[in-house]
Design a protein around this motif. Sequence first.
Motif, PDB file in Angstrom:
ATOM      1  N   ARG A   1       0.821  -1.207   0.000  1.00 53.14           N
ATOM      2  CA  ARG A   1       0.000   0.000   0.000  1.00 53.14           C
ATOM      3  C   ARG A   1       0.862   1.268   0.000  1.00 53.14           C
ATOM      4  O   ARG A   1       0.380   2.350   0.345  1.00 53.14           O
ATOM      5  CB  ARG A   1      -0.911   0.014   1.231  1.00 53.14           C
ATOM      6  N   GLY A   2       2.120   1.134  -0.347  1.00 49.59           N
ATOM      7  CA  GLY A   2       3.032   2.277  -0.343  1.00 49.59           C
ATOM      8  C   GLY A   2       2.766   3.231  -1.504  1.00 49.59           C
ATOM      9  O   GLY A   2       1.865   3.044  -2.309  1.00 49.59           O
ATOM     10  N   TYR A   3       3.594   4.264  -1.604  1.00 51.43           N
ATOM     11  CA  TYR A   3       3.403   5.299  -2.622  1.00 51.43           C
ATOM     12  C   TYR A   3       3.459   4.741  -4.041  1.00 51.43           C
ATOM     13  O   TYR A   3       2.742   5.199  -4.912  1.00 51.43           O
ATOM     14  CB  TYR A   3       4.453   6.399  -2.461  1.00 51.43           C
ATOM     15  N   GLY A   4       4.304   3.740  -4.247  1.00 51.24           N
ATOM     16  CA  GLY A   4       4.453   3.172  -5.590  1.00 51.24           C
ATOM     17  C   GLY A   4       3.249   2.386  -6.066  1.00 51.24           C
ATOM     18  O   GLY A   4       3.089   2.156  -7.255  1.00 51.24           O
ATOM     19  N   SER A   5       2.378   1.968  -5.128  1.00 55.85           N
ATOM     20  CA  SER A   5       1.209   1.162  -5.493  1.00 55.85           C
ATOM     21  C   SER A   5      -0.049   1.994  -5.633  1.00 55.85           C
ATOM     22  O   SER A   5      -1.091   1.466  -5.997  1.00 55.85           O
ATOM     23  CB  SER A   5       0.960   0.099  -4.418  1.00 55.85           C
TER      24      SER A   5
END
Length: 150
Positions: free
Chosen positions: A76-80
């Motif tokens: 659920r990080g920024y990249g996702s």
Amino acid sequence: MPDLTTQKRLAAEILGVGVSRIRIDPTKISEVESALRREDIKKLIDEGVIWAEPARRNSRGRWKELHEKRKKGHRRGYGSRKGSKTSRSDPEMMWVYTIRKIRRYLKWLRDNEVIDRKTYRRLYLHAKGGAFKSLADLKRYLSDLGIKVR
């Protein structure tokens, strides 16, 4: 290998499925080859020589695996993330949660005679106007006024 396209087509029409789902018992191919009428095909279907495979759907195994990880907060990080901040959390509901917390705190201050009714009303209207972005902001404002808060 004999050509059974006609038999498969007829069976598909009778069973109401696509031709690709029709299966024929390989040991009884000669019987199927001689069946050229719908009645013959229906009889073979009843005998179990011809049948329709069950419909297959997309596998949800991979989805379930990822869903379990996401429930734990993984992936659920920024990249996702796709979409804006507001598409992931509703700004209206965030406002509702914030204003309820601020109003609850103001009522507590009034009821415990930390602030008087006039100050309560003035701060309530400030909060309604969006002067405080959080409860911490309200507490900062009160401490600047010289009101001791916990």
